[in-house]
Design a protein around this motif. Structure first.
Motif, PDB file in Angstrom:
ATOM      1  N   ALA A 124      -8.705   0.409  -0.317  1.00 18.47           N
ATOM      2  CA  ALA A 124      -8.091   1.716  -0.531  1.00 18.47           C
ATOM      3  C   ALA A 124      -8.893   2.536  -1.540  1.00 18.47           C
ATOM      4  CB  ALA A 124      -6.665   1.540  -1.029  1.00 18.47           C
ATOM      5  N   GLU A 179       0.835  -1.205   0.000  1.00 15.70           N
ATOM      6  CA  GLU A 179       0.000   0.000   0.000  1.00 15.70           C
ATOM      7  C   GLU A 179       0.871   1.257   0.000  1.00 15.70           C
ATOM      8  OE1 GLU A 179      -3.534   2.068   2.651  1.00 15.70           O
ATOM      9  OE2 GLU A 179      -2.151   0.693   3.634  1.00 15.70           O
ATOM     10  N   GLY A 187      -6.517  -3.994  -1.432  1.00 13.56           N
ATOM     11  CA  GLY A 187      -6.363  -3.020  -2.511  1.00 13.56           C
ATOM     12  C   GLY A 187      -7.666  -2.327  -2.822  1.00 13.56           C
TER      13      GLY A 187
END
Length: 180
Positions: A94, A10, A91
């Motif tokens: 986010a 990230e 993912g």
């Protein structure tokens, strides 16, 4: 576990996106022009990638605040069991947090319309607020990374190149070779 561990993936993805944003900024482009070819965009990018750990350390406070807010939004044990096991879920999280933050006013309206109001209540869903807090904390971290981390690093490298050129360091390196 009270807060999720930092994700190197990230951080890497956000760092590269912020780095590209900084390299495309007017401030850095102007400095590149003033440096007169001392560095190319790719050379600056490579130097910043090598210094990623030091650059991200400059905004560690904001990153920790983001982790705390994200932990609060996903619950004390972190994400749900299935999300912890599936790598793509992190993912997508986010991407989903900013969308949910944008939807906060709509969520608040729906929650207010569906339940009776008690005296002194604003009708906000605690879940919507914590998700919005996580999204805000992430934005603050990314902005700090850009403004206090990446841009100053890039400008510093360009300034060093200009100072070296003004002192004639490039020429002084050539003198010993000529004297041989």
């Amino acid at each position: 576990m009270t807060q999720p561990e930092p994700s190197a993936r990230e951080i890497g993805v956000v760092f590269e996106r912020v780095l590209d944003q900084a390299l495309d900024s007017r401030q850095v482009l102007d400095a590149l022009d003033r440096a007169g070819g001392a560095f190319s965009r790719e050379q600056l990018r490579t130097r910043a990638l090598r210094a990623r750990t030091a650059i991200t350390a400059a905004v560690a406070v904001e990153y920790q605040a983001y982790l705390r807010a994200r932990s609060a939004a996903t619950g004390p044990g972190g994400p749900a069991e299935g999300a912890r096991e599936a790598a793509p879920a992190r993912g997508t999280g986010a991407l989903v947090l900013p969308l949910l933050a944008a939807a906060k006013p709509v969520l608040r309206l729906l929650v207010t319309a569906r339940r009776p109001r008690c005296a002194g209540e604003d009708g906000a869903s605690p879940d919507a607020d914590t998700v919005a807090d996580a999204a805000s904390a992430r934005e603050a971290w990314e902005l700090a990374l850009l403004e206090r981390g990446v841009v100053p690093f890039l400008l510093g490298r360009l300034e060093e190149a200009l100072m070296g050129r003004d002192r004639g360091e490039g020429q002084s390196r050539e003198l010993p070779n000529r004297m041989r």
